[in-house]
Design an enzyme around this catalytic site. Structure first.
Site, PDB file in Angstrom:
ATOM      1  N   LYS A   4       0.994  -1.249  -0.013  1.00 11.00           N
ATOM      2  CA  LYS A   4      -0.005  -0.063   0.113  1.00 11.00           C
ATOM      3  C   LYS A   4       0.817   1.194  -0.041  1.00 11.00           C
ATOM      4  O   LYS A   4       0.503   2.124  -0.508  1.00 11.00           O
ATOM      5  CB  LYS A   4      -0.977   0.007   1.145  1.00 11.00           C
ATOM      6  CG  LYS A   4      -2.024  -1.189   1.087  1.00 11.00           C
ATOM      7  CD  LYS A   4      -2.578  -1.253  -0.080  1.00 11.00           C
ATOM      8  CE  LYS A   4      -3.582  -2.592  -0.004  1.00 11.00           C
ATOM      9  NZ  LYS A   4      -4.048  -2.360  -1.683  1.00 11.00           N
TER      10      LYS A   4
ATOM     11  N   ARG B  71       3.586  13.676 -14.433  1.00  9.60           N
ATOM     12  CA  ARG B  71       2.793  13.497 -15.687  1.00  9.60           C
ATOM     13  C   ARG B  71       2.081  14.762 -15.860  1.00  9.60           C
ATOM     14  O   ARG B  71       1.267  15.111 -16.947  1.00  9.60           O
ATOM     15  CB  ARG B  71       2.035  12.374 -16.020  1.00  9.60           C
ATOM     16  CG  ARG B  71       3.029  11.135 -16.193  1.00  9.60           C
ATOM     17  CD  ARG B  71       2.282  10.035 -16.369  1.00  9.60           C
ATOM     18  NE  ARG B  71       1.810   9.922 -17.924  1.00  9.60           N
ATOM     19  CZ  ARG B  71       0.569   9.552 -18.059  1.00  9.60           C
ATOM     20  NH1 ARG B  71      -0.377   9.005 -16.906  1.00  9.60           N
ATOM     21  NH2 ARG B  71       0.166   9.612 -19.394  1.00  9.60           N
TER      22      ARG B  71
ATOM     23  N   GLN C 221      -6.467  14.111 -12.096  1.00  6.45           N
ATOM     24  CA  GLN C 221      -6.462  12.810 -11.392  1.00  6.45           C
ATOM     25  C   GLN C 221      -6.173  12.576  -9.879  1.00  6.45           C
ATOM     26  O   GLN C 221      -6.401  11.664  -9.000  1.00  6.45           O
ATOM     27  CB  GLN C 221      -5.698  11.663 -12.237  1.00  6.45           C
ATOM     28  CG  GLN C 221      -6.292  11.580 -13.437  1.00  6.45           C
ATOM     29  CD  GLN C 221      -5.349  10.614 -14.478  1.00  6.45           C
ATOM     30  OE1 GLN C 221      -4.410  10.868 -14.628  1.00  6.45           O
ATOM     31  NE2 GLN C 221      -6.002   9.539 -14.807  1.00  6.45           N
TER      32      GLN C 221
ATOM     33  N   HIS D 129      -8.174   8.091  -0.270  1.00  7.95           N
ATOM     34  CA  HIS D 129      -8.087   6.661  -0.357  1.00  7.95           C
ATOM     35  C   HIS D 129      -6.670   6.067  -0.006  1.00  7.95           C
ATOM     36  O   HIS D 129      -6.585   5.056   0.814  1.00  7.95           O
ATOM     37  CB  HIS D 129      -8.808   6.251  -1.629  1.00  7.95           C
ATOM     38  CG  HIS D 129      -8.472   4.727  -1.924  1.00  7.95           C
ATOM     39  ND1 HIS D 129      -9.118   4.041  -0.841  1.00  7.95           N
ATOM     40  CD2 HIS D 129      -8.377   4.141  -2.930  1.00  7.95           C
ATOM     41  CE1 HIS D 129      -9.279   2.631  -1.319  1.00  7.95           C
ATOM     42  NE2 HIS D 129      -8.539   2.829  -2.533  1.00  7.95           N
TER      43      HIS D 129
ATOM     44  N   GLN E   1     -14.767  -1.950  -7.463  1.00  8.93           N
ATOM     45  CA  GLN E   1     -14.501  -1.408  -6.336  1.00  8.93           C
ATOM     46  C   GLN E   1     -15.852  -1.213  -5.191  1.00  8.93           C
ATOM     47  O   GLN E   1     -15.774  -1.591  -3.887  1.00  8.93           O
ATOM     48  CB  GLN E   1     -13.930  -0.133  -6.305  1.00  8.93           C
ATOM     49  CG  GLN E   1     -12.409  -0.467  -7.063  1.00  8.93           C
ATOM     50  CD  GLN E   1     -11.815   0.847  -7.462  1.00  8.93           C
ATOM     51  OE1 GLN E   1     -12.429   1.651  -8.018  1.00  8.93           O
ATOM     52  NE2 GLN E   1     -10.680   1.367  -7.093  1.00  8.93           N
TER      53      GLN E   1
END
Length: 261
Positions: A118, A131, A136, A144, A206
């Site tokens: 994780k 990038r 995003q 999360h 999910q």
């Protein structure tokens, strides 16, 4: 109970003594430093550094990264599964085995490995920043990742076994699928167009995973199940419900709203 007594109680009296000498498990400070460095980079240092620079081309790195995370997720799933669930552990309320039994130690080791995994997955956001894909880096994404690392550390520190490890297995399977999808998406626009119709199903998968996690963990609320682990169940379930809401909100805005326009 004063602050020092509370710290001693949390770090020594109710924690798993088997993991205290493992890297990053004596106290939460190493993980907290990693998370603070992560937040500092993705929210401030990274965007500021890249302000007048071109985004990095990380094509080859992303391929290797996605392959590595997918393989590691599959390995952790197999490790958890074969450390008790294929022999003596059921899908019901199973207390943590704090003994030095081979299966019990193996299970605790795999929980430690999932914590490292994780931490490695924080690289998702670092890649987005490098990038310059700042759209995003949403609250959902960052929240999360941070809470997942924190909960993985808590699980390893206090409950690296029994029913608490079952909920990690569907997560690993979902991540095998997710990172395989991300890997294929790295192969160019033609593959991305073919994958596009399946993208909503990743979020649906999910959401289903979160429902399974909450239902399974809710067993711990029964009076006869893990009487000393009720706070852990409340913390975990509350966080999963928050994440479920955030993912469902994302799903509605990204997919359902578009269909109704």
């Amino acid at each position: 109970m004063g602050p020092l007594e509370a710290y001693h109680y949390l770090m020594e009296e109710i924690s798993d003594p088997r993991v205290v000498d493992w890297p990053m498990m004596a106290n939460p400070f190493p993980v907290l430093i990693i998370l603070l460095a992560y937040l500092l980079f993705v929210l401030h240092v990274g965007p500021r550094y890249l302000r007048d620079r071109q985004p990095y081309n990380l094509y080859k790195f992303m391929i290797g990264y996605n392959v590595a995370i997918a393989i590691c997720s599959a390995a952790v799933f197999y490790g958890l599964l074969t450390s008790g669930f294929t022999t003596k552990l059921s899908w019901g309320c199973e207390p943590v085995d704090y003994s030095l039994n081979l299966d019990a130690i193996s299970m605790a080791r795999w929980v430690w490995w999932i914590m490292l995994l994780k931490i490695a997955e924080l690289g998702d956001t670092v890649i987005f920043v490098l990038r310059k894909k700042y759209n995003q880096c949403s609250f959902l994404h960052i929240y999360h990742h941070v809470t997942t690392v924190a909960l993985a550390w808590i699980a390893c520190k206090y409950a690296p076994g029994g029913m608490w490890t079952f909920i990690m297995m569907p997560n690993c399977l979902v991540h095998v699928i997710m990172y395989t999808y991300y890997l294929l998406a790295c192969l160019g626009p033609r593959i991305q167009r073919k994958l596009a119709p399946y993208k909503p199903y990743l979020t649906m998968l999910q959401l289903v995973q979160f429902v399974i996690m909450v239902i399974h963990t809710s067993q711990a609320l029964l009076p006869s199940c893990e009487p000393r682990k009720k706070p852990l169940a409340y913390i975990y379930m509350a966080n999963v419900l928050i994440i479920f809401y955030l993912f469902w909100d994302f799903y509605k805005k990204a997919y359902l709203t578009k269909k109704t326009i």
